[in-house]
Design a protein around this motif. Structure first.
Motif, mmCIF file in Angstrom:
data_model
loop_
_atom_site.group_PDB
_atom_site.id
_atom_site.type_symbol
_atom_site.label_atom_id
_atom_site.label_comp_id
_atom_site.label_asym_id
_atom_site.label_seq_id
_atom_site.Cartn_x
_atom_site.Cartn_y
_atom_site.Cartn_z
ATOM 1 N N TYR A 71 0.827 -0.964 0.081
ATOM 2 C CA TYR A 71 0.081 -0.023 -0.022
ATOM 3 C C TYR A 71 0.761 1.114 0.050
ATOM 4 O O TYR A 71 1.639 1.243 0.675
ATOM 5 N N MET A 110 0.976 5.100 0.606
ATOM 6 C CA MET A 110 0.207 6.405 0.780
ATOM 7 C C MET A 110 1.198 7.572 1.036
ATOM 8 O O MET A 110 2.114 7.812 1.895
ATOM 9 N N VAL A 143 3.352 0.521 2.871
ATOM 10 C CA VAL A 143 3.227 -0.689 3.867
ATOM 11 C C VAL A 143 3.249 -1.974 3.053
ATOM 12 O O VAL A 143 2.370 -2.065 2.072
ATOM 13 N N ALA A 152 1.841 -5.253 2.897
ATOM 14 C CA ALA A 152 0.929 -5.998 3.826
ATOM 15 C C ALA A 152 0.871 -7.439 3.443
ATOM 16 O O ALA A 152 0.692 -8.141 4.460
ATOM 17 N N PRO A 175 -2.832 -12.455 14.028
ATOM 18 C CA PRO A 175 -3.165 -11.377 14.795
ATOM 19 C C PRO A 175 -3.602 -10.073 14.004
ATOM 20 O O PRO A 175 -3.313 -10.083 12.746
ATOM 21 N N SER A 176 -4.121 -8.978 14.640
ATOM 22 C CA SER A 176 -4.425 -7.745 14.008
ATOM 23 C C SER A 176 -3.216 -7.507 13.196
ATOM 24 O O SER A 176 -2.183 -7.122 13.727
ATOM 25 N N GLY A 177 -3.570 -6.939 11.845
ATOM 26 C CA GLY A 177 -2.446 -6.320 11.129
ATOM 27 C C GLY A 177 -1.712 -7.259 10.524
ATOM 28 O O GLY A 177 -0.705 -6.748 9.743
ATOM 29 N N SER A 178 -1.980 -8.399 10.513
ATOM 30 C CA SER A 178 -0.963 -9.524 10.092
ATOM 31 C C SER A 178 -1.228 -9.585 8.513
ATOM 32 O O SER A 178 -0.424 -10.393 7.828
ATOM 33 N N GLY A 179 -2.252 -8.998 7.883
ATOM 34 C CA GLY A 179 -2.528 -9.051 6.431
ATOM 35 C C GLY A 179 -3.498 -10.032 6.109
ATOM 36 O O GLY A 179 -4.011 -10.420 4.879
ATOM 37 N N LYS A 180 -4.516 -10.378 7.209
ATOM 38 C CA LYS A 180 -5.537 -11.454 6.799
ATOM 39 C C LYS A 180 -6.798 -10.711 5.782
ATOM 40 O O LYS A 180 -7.112 -11.590 4.608
ATOM 41 N N SER A 181 -7.042 -9.682 6.125
ATOM 42 C CA SER A 181 -8.148 -9.166 5.050
ATOM 43 C C SER A 181 -7.538 -8.667 3.708
ATOM 44 O O SER A 181 -8.169 -8.867 2.804
ATOM 45 N N THR A 182 -6.040 -8.183 4.090
ATOM 46 C CA THR A 182 -5.625 -7.816 2.559
ATOM 47 C C THR A 182 -5.479 -9.277 1.917
ATOM 48 O O THR A 182 -5.868 -9.287 0.404
#
Ligand SMILES: Nc1ncnc2c1ncn2[C@@H]1O[C@H](COP(=O)(O)OP(=O)(O)O)[C@@H](O)[C@H]1O
Ligand SMILES: [Mg+2]
Length: 241
Positions: free
Chosen positions: A11, A13, A18, A20, A39-46
């Motif tokens: 990403y 910006m 970043v 991801a 964990p949160s921020g580990s790239g699951k949604s990405t």
């Protein structure tokens, strides 16, 4: 069915970058119910967004049911999503001015199927998720758990090859989370529906056939090995018992 090779997503910006996803390769078979955890921020949604064609990776390839989707243009991707994929989001994303039946039917109507057929398919799938008696309620008249079941029905109405769900229980209490997970489990068993679901709740692990663990934009292979060993040990202990 899904084959992802060396997926990377950066990403940008302004001048800040970043990373991801830093090179993720995985395969998901037809009929699997796969959890993506970490964990949160580990790239699951990405990762889910790349696999579900909601976003384009910076590099890497994705083949779904024999189609190299990484080579499709915007229109091709939109069409592929419409014809082959279904989505469930944590905020339900339902149309509040429409009733339950219309919310589900519209998803079939935009695909160009005859309207009568769309309503029939919507009714059938709403029965399956246990909302056969709520067809003409407005969305605001339903509980969060019921709303999420409407969105599951909407994801299923076109019998997609794969359903992608990003933390579908994030806004639900434990009881409703269980109802939603049981429903996914049942849809997977009864219809052979391939489901890829992101979750970070440890107790959800029991529902999945297989878990892809993420850490810092990569597969957490160490964690996957440990979980594999633990599962083997459980099997041995159960045999001895
Ligand atoms: N649209 C975006 N723009 C910039 N950075 C993003 C964007 N989406 C996610 N990120 C960053 O990418 C990393 C992975 O995010 P995400 O895939 O949402 O993680 P998870 O779903 O595991 O919590 C995080 O560092 C996050 O801040
Ligand atoms: Mg996420």
């Amino acid at each position: 069915m899904i084959e992802a090779r060396d997926l990377r997503k950066i990403y940008r910006m302004g001048s800040v970058e970043v990373a991801a996803l830093k090179g993720v390769s995985l395969a998901i078979d037809d009929g699997e119910f796969v959890g993506i955890m970490g964990p949160s921020g580990s790239g699951k949604s990405t990762l889910l967004h790349q696999l579900g064609l909601l976003d384009t990776p910076t590099s890497g390839s994705i083949v779904i049911s024999g189609t190299d989707v990484s080579r499709l243009d915007d229109e091709g991707r939109t069409l592929f999503r419409l014809m082959h994929l279904g989505y469930v989001f944590q905020d339900y994303a339902l149309v509040t001015d429409l009733d339950v039946l219309e919310n589900v039917a519209i998803s079939a109507i935009v695909r160009g199927r005859p309207v009568d057929e769309c309503y029939a398919a919507a009714r059938e799938v709403l029965e399956r998720v246990g909302l056969g008696r709520r067809l003409h309620h407005l969305i605001g008249e339903l509980s969060g758990g019921e709303q999420q079941r409407v969105s599951i029905a909407r994801a299923l109405v076109n019998t997609p090859a794969i359903v992608f769900a990003d933390e579908p229980c994030a806004n639900l209490d434990t009881e409703n989370s269980q109802i939603v997970l049981d429903l996914f489990r049942r849809i997977n068993r009864d219809l052979g529906q391939t489901i890829v679901m992101v979750s970070h709740e440890p107790w959800h692990m029991d529902y999945f056939d297989r878990i892809v663990f993420m850490k810092d934009g990569l597969l957490d292979t160490e964690r996957m090995r440990e979980e594999g060993l633990r599962a083997k040990q459980r099997m041995i202990i159960e045999k001895v018992d």
